[in-house]
Design a protein around this motif. Structure first.
Motif, PDB file in Angstrom:
ATOM      1  N   PRO A 107       5.363  31.048 -41.627  1.00  0.00           N
ATOM      2  CA  PRO A 107       4.571  29.595 -41.624  1.00  0.00           C
ATOM      3  C   PRO A 107       5.104  28.553 -40.405  1.00  0.00           C
ATOM      4  O   PRO A 107       4.352  27.750 -39.946  1.00  0.00           O
ATOM      5  N   ALA A 108       6.240  29.010 -40.111  1.00  0.00           N
ATOM      6  CA  ALA A 108       7.049  27.990 -39.105  1.00  0.00           C
ATOM      7  C   ALA A 108       6.675  28.188 -37.589  1.00  0.00           C
ATOM      8  O   ALA A 108       6.943  27.278 -36.668  1.00  0.00           O
ATOM      9  N   LEU A 109       6.389  29.352 -37.431  1.00  0.00           N
ATOM     10  CA  LEU A 109       6.193  30.009 -36.012  1.00  0.00           C
ATOM     11  C   LEU A 109       4.988  29.148 -35.213  1.00  0.00           C
ATOM     12  O   LEU A 109       5.285  28.886 -34.003  1.00  0.00           O
ATOM     13  N   PRO A 110       4.055  28.465 -35.790  1.00  0.00           N
ATOM     14  CA  PRO A 110       3.121  27.908 -34.895  1.00  0.00           C
ATOM     15  C   PRO A 110       3.650  26.649 -34.235  1.00  0.00           C
ATOM     16  O   PRO A 110       3.422  26.326 -33.107  1.00  0.00           O
ATOM     17  N   ALA A 111       4.433  25.819 -35.396  1.00  0.00           N
ATOM     18  CA  ALA A 111       5.194  24.822 -34.872  1.00  0.00           C
ATOM     19  C   ALA A 111       6.085  25.051 -33.664  1.00  0.00           C
ATOM     20  O   ALA A 111       6.301  24.286 -32.563  1.00  0.00           O
ATOM     21  N   PHE A 112       6.871  26.096 -33.954  1.00  0.00           N
ATOM     22  CA  PHE A 112       7.820  26.537 -32.841  1.00  0.00           C
ATOM     23  C   PHE A 112       7.463  27.042 -31.639  1.00  0.00           C
ATOM     24  O   PHE A 112       7.888  26.267 -30.490  1.00  0.00           O
ATOM     25  N   ARG A 113       6.182  27.620 -31.609  1.00  0.00           N
ATOM     26  CA  ARG A 113       5.605  27.951 -30.286  1.00  0.00           C
ATOM     27  C   ARG A 113       4.798  26.543 -29.726  1.00  0.00           C
ATOM     28  O   ARG A 113       5.019  26.650 -28.441  1.00  0.00           O
ATOM     29  N   LYS A 114       4.510  25.640 -30.480  1.00  0.00           N
ATOM     30  CA  LYS A 114       4.132  24.418 -29.935  1.00  0.00           C
ATOM     31  C   LYS A 114       5.136  23.608 -29.360  1.00  0.00           C
ATOM     32  O   LYS A 114       4.869  23.156 -28.059  1.00  0.00           O
ATOM     33  N   SER A 115       6.150  23.550 -29.823  1.00  0.00           N
ATOM     34  CA  SER A 115       7.559  23.006 -29.143  1.00  0.00           C
ATOM     35  C   SER A 115       7.958  24.115 -27.884  1.00  0.00           C
ATOM     36  O   SER A 115       8.603  23.357 -27.173  1.00  0.00           O
ATOM     37  N   HIS A 116       7.888  25.098 -28.078  1.00  0.00           N
ATOM     38  CA  HIS A 116       8.193  26.064 -26.919  1.00  0.00           C
ATOM     39  C   HIS A 116       7.214  27.065 -26.617  1.00  0.00           C
ATOM     40  O   HIS A 116       7.402  27.996 -26.882  1.00  0.00           O
ATOM     41  N   PRO A 117       6.426  26.528 -25.698  1.00  0.00           N
ATOM     42  CA  PRO A 117       5.161  27.348 -25.376  1.00  0.00           C
ATOM     43  C   PRO A 117       5.434  28.800 -24.546  1.00  0.00           C
ATOM     44  O   PRO A 117       4.893  29.612 -24.435  1.00  0.00           O
ATOM     45  N   LYS A 118       6.887  28.627 -23.793  1.00  0.00           N
ATOM     46  CA  LYS A 118       7.177  29.645 -22.975  1.00  0.00           C
ATOM     47  C   LYS A 118       7.836  30.827 -23.773  1.00  0.00           C
ATOM     48  O   LYS A 118       8.218  31.905 -23.030  1.00  0.00           O
ATOM     49  N   VAL A 119       8.000  30.765 -25.065  1.00  0.00           N
ATOM     50  CA  VAL A 119       8.675  31.573 -25.878  1.00  0.00           C
ATOM     51  C   VAL A 119       7.431  32.613 -26.530  1.00  0.00           C
ATOM     52  O   VAL A 119       6.712  31.858 -27.222  1.00  0.00           O
ATOM     53  N   THR A 120       7.720  33.809 -26.536  1.00  0.00           N
ATOM     54  CA  THR A 120       6.768  34.718 -27.163  1.00  0.00           C
ATOM     55  C   THR A 120       7.705  35.265 -28.531  1.00  0.00           C
ATOM     56  O   THR A 120       8.657  35.726 -28.156  1.00  0.00           O
ATOM     57  N   VAL A 121       7.132  35.251 -29.736  1.00  0.00           N
ATOM     58  CA  VAL A 121       7.925  35.870 -30.787  1.00  0.00           C
ATOM     59  C   VAL A 121       7.533  37.098 -31.296  1.00  0.00           C
ATOM     60  O   VAL A 121       6.201  37.381 -31.528  1.00  0.00           O
ATOM     61  N   ASP A 122       8.219  37.935 -31.199  1.00  0.00           N
ATOM     62  CA  ASP A 122       7.926  39.411 -31.882  1.00  0.00           C
ATOM     63  C   ASP A 122       8.894  39.483 -33.359  1.00  0.00           C
ATOM     64  O   ASP A 122      10.006  39.768 -33.294  1.00  0.00           O
ATOM     65  N   LEU A 123       7.967  39.056 -34.557  1.00  0.00           N
ATOM     66  CA  LEU A 123       8.486  39.392 -35.808  1.00  0.00           C
ATOM     67  C   LEU A 123       8.492  40.653 -36.242  1.00  0.00           C
ATOM     68  O   LEU A 123       7.418  41.231 -36.490  1.00  0.00           O
ATOM     69  N   ARG A 124       9.510  41.233 -36.649  1.00  0.00           N
ATOM     70  CA  ARG A 124       9.587  42.587 -37.247  1.00  0.00           C
ATOM     71  C   ARG A 124      10.099  42.354 -38.864  1.00  0.00           C
ATOM     72  O   ARG A 124      11.047  41.941 -39.044  1.00  0.00           O
ATOM     73  N   LEU A 125       9.267  42.560 -39.653  1.00  0.00           N
ATOM     74  CA  LEU A 125       9.542  42.568 -41.190  1.00  0.00           C
ATOM     75  C   LEU A 125      10.017  43.957 -41.735  1.00  0.00           C
ATOM     76  O   LEU A 125       8.965  45.030 -41.653  1.00  0.00           O
TER      77      LEU A 125
END
Length: 360
Positions: free
Chosen positions: A145-163
């Motif tokens: 749930p926090a990733l959209p806000a993180f990407r908005k603040s840091h648009p040059k970062v791509t997140v690969d989340l592995r659960l």
């Protein structure tokens, strides 16, 4: 036909035969680059497969197909002229030559990674691919749930989340940050403790209206219980309670057992009985009114959620930014769920000094 076209090109652009040499040079350069890229890809696939003992596991960590890993390693074997693995239908083991080359490949990749991290650290703005590993409940309820806000603040970062519920090898699998629950073993990984949480019992209002609320953990014997079974070990979750200043655990006789933590809460919300959950997972259900805390006076607090990352990522701007995010979102969850520890505290307050009928 080809000779005719070359003559036309020379005549049209007045370039002479030099254009053929230029095209050939560019073609040769491109082929050399392609061969170097294939060898590098093969080395990466070889290093991962050798460490993880499986093409499938290596493919998962690299986000490619198992066949792509297999083909890359086959090309590397043809280039080197030696077999790197002994393959059977059930196992994958390094050959003697493979064992010798595997350690060298790991050293080479670690050096390459260190160079990449140094280059990324030189940038002030977070950027690049960030690989994050977490358990399913933390990933679903806290991180995603926090990733959209993180990407908005840091648009040059791509997140690969592995659960996953398994313990990932951060170094071998190239993970930048992992969030772990439980006591940490000694390691060279850097770590940061995140906000505490509470383990508390919950039930739906409808179930409690029909069956009544227990006042003491002893009373659970007269209720329908829902418990979690760990997928990795097959063991049932032990329910901890704080009684008379001591923490006591029990494995309840459950009428329903599931192997995913979210399934526990869904079952409870449907009136399945009483179960136990971490406060940060149950919070949305409580907010909606689907669940209410039970026996919260006996809930226990845990301080064992930790973010870990390799030394090589110490100065990585994306990692630093993500650690700040984790600290913030866990603190928000702690604040949001603080009321869970107070609600119902007056219930069973008088009985919290006794352990009658409870194992010691």
């Amino acid at each position: 036909m080809i000779s005719f076209r070359r003559s036309v090109l020379r005549h049209r652009y007045n370039t002479g035969p030099g254009i053929d040499n230029l095209l050939q040079w560019r073609f040769n350069s491109a082929m050399k680059e392609q061969m170097l890229l294939e060898r590098l890809t093969g080395l990466i696939a070889f290093a991962r497969a050798g460490s993880m003992g499986s093409f499938t596991a290596a493919a998962r960590s690299l986000s490619v197909s198992p066949s792509a890993v297999s083909k890359s390693i086959q090309r590397l074997e043809r280039h080197l002229g030696v077999p790197l693995f002994t393959r059977t239908t059930r196992s994958l083991t390094l050959t003697p030559e493979g064992r010798d080359l595997h350690e060298r490949a790991l050293r080479l990749l670690r050096e390459a990674e260190a160079i990449e991290q140094a280059a990324m650290s030189a940038r002030s703005e977070p950027s690049g691919n960030l690989r994050v590993a977490a358990s399913l409940p933390i990933g679903l309820h806290v991180i995603a749930p926090a990733l959209p806000a993180f990407r908005k603040s840091h648009p040059k970062v791509t997140v690969d989340l592995r659960l996953t519920d398994r313990m990932v090898d951060i170094i071998e699998e190239g993970i930048d940050v992992a969030i772990r629950i439980g006591d940490l073993a000694d390691s060279r990984l850097l770590s940061r403790s995140l906000a505490p949480y509470r383990l508390c019992c919950f039930a739906s209002p409808a179930y409690l209206a029909a069956r009544g609320a227990p006042l003491h953990p002893d009373d659970l014997a007269g209720h329908d219980l829902v418990n979690l079974r760990y997928q990795s070990t097959g063991q049932s979750f032990r329910w901890p309670f704080q009684i008379a200043g001591h923490e006591i655990e029990l494995v309840p006789t459950a009428s329903i057992v599931v192997d995913v933590s979210d399934a526990v809460l869904v079952t409870l919300a449907a009136g399945g009985g009483i179960g136990i959950s971490a406060s940060f997972i149950a919070a949305p259900y409580v907010t909606r009114g689907d669940l209410v805390p039970v026996l919260s006076a006996f809930a226990v607090e845990r301080h064992n959620i930790t973010a870990v990352w390799p030394e090589s990522r110490r100065a990585n701007p994306a990692v630093r930014a993500f650690l700040t995010l984790l600290q913030d979102v866990f603190q928000e969850r702690l604040t949001a769920t603080a009321s869970l520890s107070e609600e119902g505290r007056h219930v069973a307050g008088a009985r919290n000094q006794t352990t009658q009928g409870f194992p010691s």
